[in-house]
Design an enzyme around this catalytic site. Structure first.
Site, mmCIF file in Angstrom:
data_model
loop_
_atom_site.group_PDB
_atom_site.id
_atom_site.type_symbol
_atom_site.label_atom_id
_atom_site.label_comp_id
_atom_site.label_asym_id
_atom_site.label_seq_id
_atom_site.Cartn_x
_atom_site.Cartn_y
_atom_site.Cartn_z
ATOM 1 N N ASP A 1 -1.370 6.541 6.501
ATOM 2 C CA ASP A 1 -2.457 5.687 6.015
ATOM 3 C C ASP A 1 -2.692 4.621 7.079
ATOM 4 O OD1 ASP A 1 -4.135 3.851 4.858
ATOM 5 O OD2 ASP A 1 -2.889 3.462 3.088
ATOM 6 N N TRP B 1 0.817 -1.222 0.000
ATOM 7 C CA TRP B 1 0.000 0.000 0.000
ATOM 8 C C TRP B 1 0.848 1.268 0.000
ATOM 9 C CZ3 TRP B 1 -4.281 -0.447 -2.174
ATOM 10 C CH2 TRP B 1 -5.094 -1.562 -1.972
ATOM 11 N N LYS C 1 -12.277 -1.724 6.674
ATOM 12 C CA LYS C 1 -11.430 -2.697 7.365
ATOM 13 C C LYS C 1 -11.830 -2.779 8.841
ATOM 14 C CE LYS C 1 -9.181 -2.613 3.467
ATOM 15 N NZ LYS C 1 -7.865 -2.097 3.183
HETATM 16 C C1 LIG Z 1 -7.452 -1.391 1.851
HETATM 17 C C2 LIG Z 1 -6.330 -0.433 1.930
HETATM 18 C C3 LIG Z 1 -6.187 0.609 1.001
HETATM 19 C C4 LIG Z 1 -7.109 0.785 -0.192
HETATM 20 O O1 LIG Z 1 -8.377 1.156 0.216
HETATM 21 P P1 LIG Z 1 -9.535 1.460 -0.859
HETATM 22 O O2 LIG Z 1 -10.635 1.972 -0.012
HETATM 23 O O3 LIG Z 1 -9.839 0.188 -1.556
HETATM 24 O O4 LIG Z 1 -9.007 2.493 -1.791
HETATM 25 C C5 LIG Z 1 -5.130 1.479 1.170
HETATM 26 N N1 LIG Z 1 -4.264 1.358 2.186
HETATM 27 C C6 LIG Z 1 -4.366 0.352 3.107
HETATM 28 C C7 LIG Z 1 -3.372 0.256 4.203
HETATM 29 C C8 LIG Z 1 -5.402 -0.563 3.000
HETATM 30 O O5 LIG Z 1 -5.514 -1.557 3.898
#
Ligand SMILES: *Cc1c(COP(=O)(O)O)cnc(C)c1O
Length: 376
Positions: free
Chosen positions: A183, A111, A207
């Site tokens: 993030d 990511w 998540k």
């Molecule tokens: C799932 C995830 C993303 C992407 O998220 P989307 O909502 O599908 O764009 C980005 N960073 C991390 C750490 C993730 O777990």
């Protein structure tokens, strides 16, 4: 089907990485007030985002987040769309204003790598640390990182929990001179945070914090610029902040679910300290099993960097991996396959995964070992 699941509407233990399981009380409340939302005579899906009933939900969700993470008035809490993926673009577009601005990226997994690539497309960026050569199995030391940050950086970007590889910073990064942008998509609301250490922290909801469709952005107000050159207005944090997260029609149902999840965390769990303790105990059960049975289960992450949210490991062969997944599935332990880019097993044990679910997986891992360790 495991007998204890019967009372919960035949629900399985869902180890999906995302969209992931939701706390049962939140789902039950949504079900209960679905047809007539709090006296509106219509469902939450069907009412105006300008109605007082929805504004109450929005305010409550924002207050819930503020309360859980201790956000004061220096921070804006925004509900945006486009997933975390859009933040990969919005962050550099908003924070790298002039041609001379540049950003530092710490690349610890899939990511943060994607976030860096997106920023590097149009902006000056530097990767100050990468775990790629080690297959993203370990993380840098906080003290080493301090010396790697360049003094002219507008921000340092990192991913607190790499959802695919299952590595997680145990401590929040803190750079005194440069704001950090985090993030936290897969560990937001799983543990307490000290917001003083962040310029911005964000998470898509699917998540740990709710469902797909909304991304929570918590950003220091002084990082929101009044004007941005050549920035599509929709990508400007300022417009979303000024419009109270209703610059256009917001994802009303997704925000409502974030509110229900926050209420569950505040009222049923008792806050993020408690949630963190529960999450530690759950992860410990699985890592102890991996460590005890190393000839069957090989953990991906370096022990010091193990994620409390995504437990990643491999079995000795593809046949055993397939058998593991098949038998687990038959026992009501679902969505354990690792991400297609890394294979193996990934058990995502976010906030909503009950202790019993992890115990059931641990017991399954033990019996799978007993039945298959001689046949290899
Ligand atoms: C799932 C995830 C993303 C992407 O998220 P989307 O909502 O599908 O764009 C980005 N960073 C991390 C750490 C993730 O777990």
């Amino acid at each position: 089907m495991l007998p204890q699941l019967m009372s919960n509407h035949d629900r399985t233990f869902n180890f999906s990485a995302g969209p992931a399981g939701l706390p049962l009380p939140a789902l039950e409340q949504a079900q209960q007030e679905m047809l007539n939302f709090r006296g509106c005579g219509a469902s939450i899906l069907e009412i105006s985002h300008r109605s007082s009933a929805f504004i109450d939900v929005l305010d409550s969700a924002r207050d819930g987040i503020r309360q859980l993470i201790g956000a004061n008035d220096d921070f804006e809490v925004l509900f945006l769309q486009g997933g975390s993926r859009l933040q990969f673009s919005m962050v550099p577009i908003n924070l790298l204003q002039s041609d001379t601005d540049r950003a530092n990226y710490i690349v610890t997994g899939t990511w943060s790598d994607k976030a860096h690539q997106e920023a590097a497309n149009c902006h000056a960026t530097e990767v100050i640390w990468s775990g790629k050569e080690n297959g993203y199995s370990d993380l840098p030391d906080q003290t080493d990182l301090q010396s790697l940050v360049t003094s002219d950086a507008a921000y340092v970007y990192y991913t607190s929990n790499e959802t695919i590889q299952g590595v997680q910073f145990q401590d929040e990064l803190n750079f005194t001179t440069v704001p950090s942008i985090c993030d936290a998509s897969s560990d937001f609301l799983s543990r307490p945070i000290d917001l003083n250490k962040y310029g911005m922290i964000y998470a898509c909801a699917q998540k740990n914090a709710g469902l797909a469709g909304v991304t929570i952005v918590v950003i220091r107000k002084d990082l929101i610029h009044p004007t941005i050159n050549e920035c599509p207005s929709y990508l400007n944090y300022r417009h979303h902040a000024d419009a109270n997260s209703m610059y256009n029609t917001p994802p009303t149902f997704a925000i409502y679910m974030v509110d229900l999840v926050c209420q569950w965390l505040l009222n049923d769990i008792g806050g993020l300290e408690n949630m963190n303790q529960i999450n530690r105990e759950k992860a410990e059960l699985l890592y102890a099993t991996i460590d005890r049975l190393p000839d069957m289960y090989c953990g991906h992450a370096a022990p010091a960097n193990r994620s409390l949210m995504n437990v990643t490991f491999r079995l000795p062969s593809q046949e055993l991996t397939d058998l593991f997944l098949k038998q687990a599935n038959e026992q009501g332990l679902i969505s354990l396959q690792g991400h297609r880019s890394v294979g193996g097993i990934r058990a995502s044990i976010y906030n909503s995964m009950p202790h019993e679910g992890v115990l059931a997986l641990r017991d399954f891992m033990n019996s799978f070992y007993t039945q298959n360790s001689c046949s290899r």
